[in-house]
Design a protein around this motif. Structure first.
Motif, PDB file in Angstrom:
ATOM      1  N   UNK A 103       0.839  -1.205   0.000  1.00 56.45           N
ATOM      2  CA  UNK A 103       0.000   0.000   0.000  1.00 56.45           C
ATOM      3  C   UNK A 103       0.869   1.249   0.000  1.00 56.45           C
ATOM      4  N   UNK A 104       1.934   1.210   0.810  1.00 55.72           N
ATOM      5  CA  UNK A 104       2.840   2.364   0.875  1.00 55.72           C
ATOM      6  C   UNK A 104       3.439   2.647  -0.503  1.00 55.72           C
ATOM      7  N   UNK A 105       3.739   1.580  -1.256  1.00 50.64           N
ATOM      8  CA  UNK A 105       4.366   1.747  -2.569  1.00 50.64           C
ATOM      9  C   UNK A 105       3.324   1.934  -3.681  1.00 50.64           C
ATOM     10  N   UNK A 106       2.050   1.933  -3.316  1.00 56.68           N
ATOM     11  CA  UNK A 106       0.933   2.094  -4.266  1.00 56.68           C
ATOM     12  C   UNK A 106       0.933   0.993  -5.328  1.00 56.68           C
ATOM     13  N   UNK A 107       1.206  -0.246  -4.872  1.00 60.12           N
ATOM     14  CA  UNK A 107       1.125  -1.407  -5.763  1.00 60.12           C
ATOM     15  C   UNK A 107      -0.243  -2.061  -5.560  1.00 60.12           C
ATOM     16  N   UNK A 195      18.892  -7.353  -8.147  1.00 59.31           N
ATOM     17  CA  UNK A 195      19.499  -6.276  -7.362  1.00 59.31           C
ATOM     18  C   UNK A 195      18.459  -5.348  -6.724  1.00 59.31           C
ATOM     19  N   UNK A 196      17.171  -5.601  -6.989  1.00 59.21           N
ATOM     20  CA  UNK A 196      16.162  -4.571  -6.719  1.00 59.21           C
ATOM     21  C   UNK A 196      16.067  -4.143  -5.254  1.00 59.21           C
ATOM     22  N   UNK A 197      16.130  -5.099  -4.319  1.00 58.10           N
ATOM     23  CA  UNK A 197      15.933  -4.730  -2.914  1.00 58.10           C
ATOM     24  C   UNK A 197      17.098  -3.869  -2.430  1.00 58.10           C
ATOM     25  N   UNK A 198      18.310  -4.313  -2.715  1.00 59.01           N
ATOM     26  CA  UNK A 198      19.483  -3.539  -2.312  1.00 59.01           C
ATOM     27  C   UNK A 198      19.517  -2.190  -3.021  1.00 59.01           C
ATOM     28  N   UNK A 199      19.171  -2.180  -4.307  1.00 58.32           N
ATOM     29  CA  UNK A 199      19.203  -0.932  -5.074  1.00 58.32           C
ATOM     30  C   UNK A 199      18.184   0.069  -4.507  1.00 58.32           C
ATOM     31  N   UNK A 200      16.992  -0.423  -4.226  1.00 59.78           N
ATOM     32  CA  UNK A 200      15.950   0.444  -3.666  1.00 59.78           C
ATOM     33  C   UNK A 200      16.400   1.020  -2.327  1.00 59.78           C
ATOM     34  N   UNK A 201      17.037   0.164  -1.521  1.00 63.16           N
ATOM     35  CA  UNK A 201      17.504   0.622  -0.205  1.00 63.16           C
ATOM     36  C   UNK A 201      18.516   1.756  -0.378  1.00 63.16           C
ATOM     37  N   UNK A 202      19.396   1.592  -1.357  1.00 62.33           N
ATOM     38  CA  UNK A 202      20.423   2.623  -1.562  1.00 62.33           C
ATOM     39  C   UNK A 202      19.784   3.930  -2.060  1.00 62.33           C
ATOM     40  N   UNK A 203      18.755   3.846  -2.914  1.00 59.85           N
ATOM     41  CA  UNK A 203      18.057   5.063  -3.372  1.00 59.85           C
ATOM     42  C   UNK A 203      17.471   5.826  -2.176  1.00 59.85           C
ATOM     43  N   UNK A 204      16.772   5.085  -1.313  1.00 58.80           N
ATOM     44  CA  UNK A 204      16.108   5.738  -0.178  1.00 58.80           C
ATOM     45  C   UNK A 204      17.129   6.262   0.826  1.00 58.80           C
ATOM     46  N   UNK A 205      18.162   5.463   1.057  1.00 55.68           N
ATOM     47  CA  UNK A 205      19.203   5.872   1.999  1.00 55.68           C
ATOM     48  C   UNK A 205      19.868   7.168   1.526  1.00 55.68           C
ATOM     49  N   UNK A 206      20.103   7.248   0.218  1.00 54.87           N
ATOM     50  CA  UNK A 206      20.723   8.446  -0.359  1.00 54.87           C
ATOM     51  C   UNK A 206      19.907   9.693  -0.039  1.00 54.87           C
ATOM     52  N   UNK A 207      18.561   9.559  -0.088  1.00 58.22           N
ATOM     53  CA  UNK A 207      17.683  10.690   0.254  1.00 58.22           C
ATOM     54  C   UNK A 207      17.746  10.991   1.745  1.00 58.22           C
ATOM     55  N   UNK A 208      17.663   9.892   2.533  1.00 59.60           N
ATOM     56  CA  UNK A 208      17.522  10.063   3.988  1.00 59.60           C
ATOM     57  C   UNK A 208      18.770  10.659   4.622  1.00 59.60           C
ATOM     58  N   UNK A 209      19.951  10.275   4.133  1.00 59.53           N
ATOM     59  CA  UNK A 209      21.162  10.779   4.802  1.00 59.53           C
ATOM     60  C   UNK A 209      21.303  12.288   4.625  1.00 59.53           C
ATOM     61  N   UNK A 381       9.459   5.297  -7.796  1.00 66.85           N
ATOM     62  CA  UNK A 381       8.501   4.809  -6.782  1.00 66.85           C
ATOM     63  C   UNK A 381       9.089   4.941  -5.377  1.00 66.85           C
ATOM     64  N   UNK A 382      10.364   4.586  -5.226  1.00 71.56           N
ATOM     65  CA  UNK A 382      10.990   4.627  -3.902  1.00 71.56           C
ATOM     66  C   UNK A 382      11.081   6.072  -3.386  1.00 71.56           C
ATOM     67  N   UNK A 383      11.471   6.968  -4.258  1.00 68.66           N
ATOM     68  CA  UNK A 383      11.650   8.358  -3.809  1.00 68.66           C
ATOM     69  C   UNK A 383      10.293   8.992  -3.493  1.00 68.66           C
ATOM     70  N   UNK A 384       9.281   8.664  -4.318  1.00 62.88           N
ATOM     71  CA  UNK A 384       7.936   9.199  -4.035  1.00 62.88           C
ATOM     72  C   UNK A 384       7.485   8.733  -2.644  1.00 62.88           C
ATOM     73  N   UNK A 385       7.679   7.427  -2.369  1.00 65.99           N
ATOM     74  CA  UNK A 385       7.245   6.894  -1.070  1.00 65.99           C
ATOM     75  C   UNK A 385       8.043   7.550   0.054  1.00 65.99           C
ATOM     76  N   UNK A 386       9.349   7.687  -0.142  1.00 67.35           N
ATOM     77  CA  UNK A 386      10.169   8.302   0.908  1.00 67.35           C
ATOM     78  C   UNK A 386       9.670   9.722   1.211  1.00 67.35           C
ATOM     79  N   UNK A 388       6.714  10.983   0.738  1.00 66.10           N
ATOM     80  CA  UNK A 388       5.411  10.955   1.419  1.00 66.10           C
ATOM     81  C   UNK A 388       5.592  10.635   2.904  1.00 66.10           C
ATOM     82  N   UNK A 389       6.475   9.659   3.183  1.00 67.45           N
ATOM     83  CA  UNK A 389       6.696   9.235   4.574  1.00 67.45           C
ATOM     84  C   UNK A 389       7.382  10.355   5.361  1.00 67.45           C
ATOM     85  N   UNK A 390       8.380  10.951   4.750  1.00 66.47           N
ATOM     86  CA  UNK A 390       9.117  12.008   5.423  1.00 66.47           C
ATOM     87  C   UNK A 390       8.193  13.192   5.747  1.00 66.47           C
ATOM     88  N   UNK A 391       7.319  13.527   4.785  1.00 72.64           N
ATOM     89  CA  UNK A 391       6.392  14.635   5.008  1.00 72.64           C
ATOM     90  C   UNK A 391       5.429  14.290   6.144  1.00 72.64           C
TER      91      UNK A 391
END
Ligand code: NAD
Length: 423
Positions: A103-107, A195-209, A381-386, A388-391
């Motif tokens: 739901x968070x990822x709008x799938x 690679x998708x799970x690790x790649x997604x984690x790195x995308x979100x981590x890049x935003x969060x840091x 998708x990952x950045x949009x979710x991040x 939304x969550x951050x906001x």
């Protein structure tokens, strides 16, 4: 609140944690009590025995499960786990998490999970194939391309998915690529899925840091687990110029304060089956890894690793949950009080289910996308979710886990409301 048969699902720590999280968020969101109650239990659960012919001629019987938590947003989706700790209760908790994650990822999926209690590391490929094919037939009632679509999880991989797809295809008399995701590319898998799970984690981590004034380049990272999620995360972070200083797996751990050469480490793991013993490193235990002074800590192995007993020892500036449920609610509170932000599992590790969704869509259409297209859609998708969550976290003054659950659970509750209660 009570329901008839209450107690069947609640025996594991993971399920109690999942309920605690749901109940707290339901209160915050002021959810309709009837809808809240429906969300506390799986829609359906199947327990099967899986008799398997072992190489020494014995027949061993393994217990297997498939659980659909929620079918309101669409067909269900979730991994299959092979691990000795698999129980109905744990699988049910993980299925619930999948509902919030999708739901968070709008799938357009509800959450599911499955598993077999076994020790895959101690089984031969032939035994694993026998067990997988029999498990597939036993849960056939519940899986299908528009019903429930399994994927890999701990202890299962592309080969497991190929066997499941083939077994299902044999019973249908035709190839059905949409029945599982995480398949090898040659039999309908998607570019980028591995690679998708690790790649997604790195995308979100890049935003969060950035939010805490840190850059990935030059950051020091510790990772628990070097399987699909841990090893890809390590490789991509290493390529970004971070120093991955410590990694553990089920058999040991390695530490080098100057950073590990991840390409050489991957080669070592191919030969030795473990990170332990890699050249120019010191051994490190799980306990010491979790307490390493570093910028980023990525638990990417098991659940229940950061608890009230060791959360005080964490010396990372941010935690990103590669694994499902690695942090207990008590540890969440301790980390929050210490000002250490945590990117929760349903956000940090959602890359796998996102590209699984892409694989499913491609399989249904027999039309496949380029890897660059997959990665850029995943990033979007990952950045949009991040964001939304951050906001939500900032607006409601809550931590990222609470915010992520609030976004996901709100959407599922609205879907329940729209569909109503049959009959
Ligand atoms: P995997 O089987 O590929 O790897 C698991 C890793 O954990 C291995 O390196 C193993 O040695 C290590 N490990 C096991 N016990 C350990 C211990 N006691 N201490 C340290 N390390 C230990 O599994 P995976 O697919 O990488 O999944 C790891 C976690 O990520 C699980 O919680 C899973 O649910 C979650 N996850 C996986 C995906 C995916 O796409 N594979 C997606 C989302 C979440």
């Amino acid at each position: 609140m009570t329901a008839i048969g209450e107690g069947i699902f609640e025996s594991s720590e993971s399920y109690r944690t999942a309920l605690q999280q749901l109940d707290a968020v339901a209160k915050r969101l002021n959810l309709d009590p009837g809808i809240h109650e429906r969300m506390r239990y799986p829609r359906r659960a199947l327990v099967v025995s899986v008799p398997t012919l072992m190489d020494d001629g014995r027949t061993e019987v393994f217990l297997g499960y498939r659980v659909h938590h929620c079918t309101v947003p669409g067909p269900t989706k979730g991994g299959i786990r092979y691990h000795p700790g698999v129980t109905l209760s744990e699988v049910s908790a993980l299925a619930m998490l999948m509902t919030w994650k999708c739901a968070l990822m709008q799938l357009p999926y509800g959450g599911a999970k499955g598993g077999v209690a076994c020790q895959p590391g101690h089984m031969s490929p032939r035994e694993l194939e026998h067990m997988t094919r029999r498990y597939t037939v036993e849960v056939m009632l519940l899986i299908g391309p528009d019903l429930d679509i399994p994927a890999p999880d701990m202890g299962t991989d592309e080969q497991t998915m190929a066997w499941i797809m083939d077994t299902y295809a044999m019973t249908q008399g035709r190839t059905v690529p949409g029945v599982v995701t995480g398949k090898p590319i040659l039999v309908g898998g998607s570019a980028g899925r591995r690679d998708a799970t690790g790649r997604g984690l790195v995308y979100v981590l890049g935003q969060a840091v950035r939010d805490i004034g840190l850059e990935l380049r030059g950051a020091r990272v510790a990772i628990q687990g070097f399987g699909n999620v841990g090893s890809v995360t390590a490789r991509l972070l290493w390529r970004e110029g971070t120093a991955v200083i410590g990694i553990t797996d089920a058999q040991g751990g390695v530490y080098n304060p100057n950073g590990l050469d991840i390409r050489a480490l991957s080669q070592h793991v191919k030969e030795a089956g473990t990170v332990a013993g890699f050249a120019d490193t010191e051994p490190i235990s799980n306990a010491d890894l979790l307490a390493l002074p570093c910028d980023v800590l990525v638990p990417a192995a098991l659940g229940g690793q950061i608890t009230e007993k060791n959360a005080d020892h964490v010396r990372a500036r941010i935690v990103a949950e590669g694994a499902n449920g690695p942090t207990t609610p008590e540890a969440d509170q301790i980390l929050a009080a210490r000002g250490i932000p945590l990117i929760p599992d349903i956000l940090a590790n959602a890359g796998g289910v996102i590209v699984s969704y892409f694989e499913w869509v491609q399989g249904l259409q027999y039309h496949f996308w380029r890897e660059s297209e997959i990665n850029s859609r995943l990033q979007e998708v990952m950045i949009r979710a991040f964001n939304q969550v951050n906001a939500m976290a900032k607006r409601e003054h809550v931590d990222l886990r609470t915010a992520a659950l609030m976004v996901g659970i709100r959407r599922v509750a609205d879907a329940f409301q729209l569909r109503g209660l049959y009959p």
